[in-house]
Every structure is written in C-alpha cells, then in structure tokens.
Motif scaffolding. Structure first.
Motif, mmCIF file in Angstrom:
data_model
loop_
_atom_site.group_PDB
_atom_site.id
_atom_site.type_symbol
_atom_site.label_atom_id
_atom_site.label_comp_id
_atom_site.label_asym_id
_atom_site.label_seq_id
_atom_site.Cartn_x
_atom_site.Cartn_y
_atom_site.Cartn_z
ATOM 1 N N ARG A 24 0.844 -1.195 0.000
ATOM 2 C CA ARG A 24 0.000 0.000 0.000
ATOM 3 C C ARG A 24 0.876 1.240 0.000
ATOM 4 O O ARG A 24 1.817 1.343 0.795
ATOM 5 C CB ARG A 24 -0.921 -0.003 1.217
ATOM 6 C CG ARG A 24 -1.758 1.270 1.380
ATOM 7 C CD ARG A 24 -2.890 1.066 2.349
ATOM 8 N NE ARG A 24 -3.932 0.221 1.768
ATOM 9 C CZ ARG A 24 -5.006 -0.183 2.437
ATOM 10 N NH1 ARG A 24 -5.174 0.164 3.710
ATOM 11 N NH2 ARG A 24 -5.912 -0.930 1.847
ATOM 12 N N THR A 69 -3.369 3.148 -4.914
ATOM 13 C CA THR A 69 -2.612 2.968 -3.675
ATOM 14 C C THR A 69 -2.442 1.517 -3.261
ATOM 15 O O THR A 69 -1.623 1.228 -2.387
ATOM 16 C CB THR A 69 -3.278 3.719 -2.504
ATOM 17 O OG1 THR A 69 -4.601 3.208 -2.322
ATOM 18 C CG2 THR A 69 -3.322 5.229 -2.762
ATOM 19 N N ASP A 70 -3.200 0.593 -3.837
ATOM 20 C CA ASP A 70 -3.196 -0.797 -3.378
ATOM 21 C C ASP A 70 -2.779 -1.752 -4.480
ATOM 22 O O ASP A 70 -3.343 -1.746 -5.578
ATOM 23 C CB ASP A 70 -4.587 -1.172 -2.847
ATOM 24 C CG ASP A 70 -4.946 -0.386 -1.602
ATOM 25 O OD1 ASP A 70 -6.070 0.121 -1.523
ATOM 26 O OD2 ASP A 70 -4.087 -0.273 -0.704
#
Lengths: 107, 123
Positions: A24, A69-70
């Motif tokens: 992340r 973001t992931d």
C-alpha cells in the motif's frame, strides 16, 4: 516521501500454495509499482514492473495487480526456489522508496 | 548483457568518508536513456535509495533527503564507472550498498544490480 507498506511482514507456506502479498502506498502512485525478489546474500531481482508487467525471464506463476494505492503480488503455485523476501518499490516519485519486505518461509 | 561490478573497502571509521565504485560493462555511464543509482540495505532502514547520476546532454545528480548533505555521486566516462562518496559516516551508515541501473522507458525500475558491498562503520 511516499511511504510503502507491505503486509504481511512474513508468511509460511507450502510448495504448491497460492501466495498473495500486498503493498500500500501513502498516496496514489498510478501503476508506478515494481516488485523484486531477494535471496540471502544476493541483490534484489526484478519480477514485475508497472504493477503488472512480467520482467523477461520471470516465470508466469508470478503476477501483479493494482493501481492507485493498493497493489498485490501473487505467486500462483509456490515453488521451492520462491522462498525469499519480496519487496515493492514505487517509481511515481523519482525519489524512489521501497516497502519493508515480506519474507516467504517454508511451512 | 549489462554487468555492474562494485569495489571498495568494507570497513570505514566513524567520521571518515565511505567510497565505493561501480564499474559498468555492457552499457555506458553516458547512456542518455539510463540512470545510475546507489541503494543501501540495513536491518534498521530496509532498502533505501540514496541517489543517482545521469546524462541528458549534461550531467545531473539527485539525492535522497536523508543523506543529501553528505553524499556525492560522480560519473567517470573514461573508466565507464560511477562512484559513491558518503562523508562523516556513523555506525548508522553500516549497510550493504548496491549500485543499480534504471532505464527511462516510461516505468522506472532497477533492472541490473551490482553484487553488493557490506560496509561496516566502526573504529
């Protein structure tokens, strides 16, 4: 700096298992995410770049996904040579940063 | 095939200067599509990018904020290598140091690495 957080920090798995590692970013990095494998006493080896592109010569059991973001790294069927530590690295900012690593151990 | 071969001392005294060299074969330090980097790894700090040098009609350097006041990375076109100097070292600078290349392809990833050099800062 963009902070990269990996989970888990370690895992135990058996040969043949499907393994998933997550990464992340502290802010959106689009698809500027790379994955490396490192074995003891060796330099990291590039596995995946651009979040999902397989580096030449890397077995197809490795795959990457995600954006923003992931992100995830998946090993579809763990092989004996895959026991190692895996790192993500962002290249959205050219002040590059790495995740803390995920150690994959033999169960 | 690109190869990066590192050299330099494995032991440096506190307050002195750490110096390492990375010799490039199979590519050129002046390659306008590449950048030449130093990265270190320690148990306490993990993998830490330190800085890079690259040529785009002139030479550029970029450094990590954490070491910016103490670091110099220099290319040497005559020997096709690049070097790292880290001044005023402390035991916190003890780490395995790697040189690495990335090419400007849209994505920036380290595709070739040196073998790593363990540098211990101790008196």
């Amino acid at each position: 700096d963009i902070q990269m957080t990996q989970s888990p920090s370690s895992l135990s798995a058996s040969v043949g298992d499907r393994v998933t590692i997550t990464c992340r970013a502290s802010q959106t990095i689009s698809s500027y995410l790379n994955w490396y494998q490192q074995k003891p006493g060796k330099a990291p080896k590039l596995l995946i770049y651009g979040a999902s592109s397989l580096q030449s010569g890397v077995p197809s059991r490795f795959s990457g996904s995600g954006s923003g973001t992931d992100f995830t790294l998946t090993i579809s069927s763990l092989q004996p040579e895959d026991f190692a530590t895996y790192y993500c690295q962002q290249s959205y900012s050219t002040l590059f940063t790495f995740g803390g690593g995920t150690k994959v151990e033999i169960k | 095939q690109v190869q990066l071969q590192q050299s330099g001392p494995g032991l440096v005294k506190p307050s002195q200067t750490l110096s390492l060299t990375c010799v490039i074969s199979g590519d050129s330090v002046s390659n306008t599509s590449a950048a030449w980097n130093w990265i270190r790894q320690s148990p306490s700090r993990g993998l830490e990018w330190l800085g890079r040098t690259y040529y785009r009609s002139k030479w550029f350097n970029d450094y990590a904020v954490s070491v910016k006041s103490r670091i110099t990375i220099n290319p040497d076109t005559s020997k096709n290598h690049f070097s790292l100097q880290l001044n005023s070292v402390t035991p916190e600078d003890t780490a395995v140091y790697f040189c690495a290349r990335y090419t400007v392809t849209g994505d920036y990833y380290f595709d070739y690495w040196g073998q790593g050099t363990l540098v211990t800062v101790s008196s």
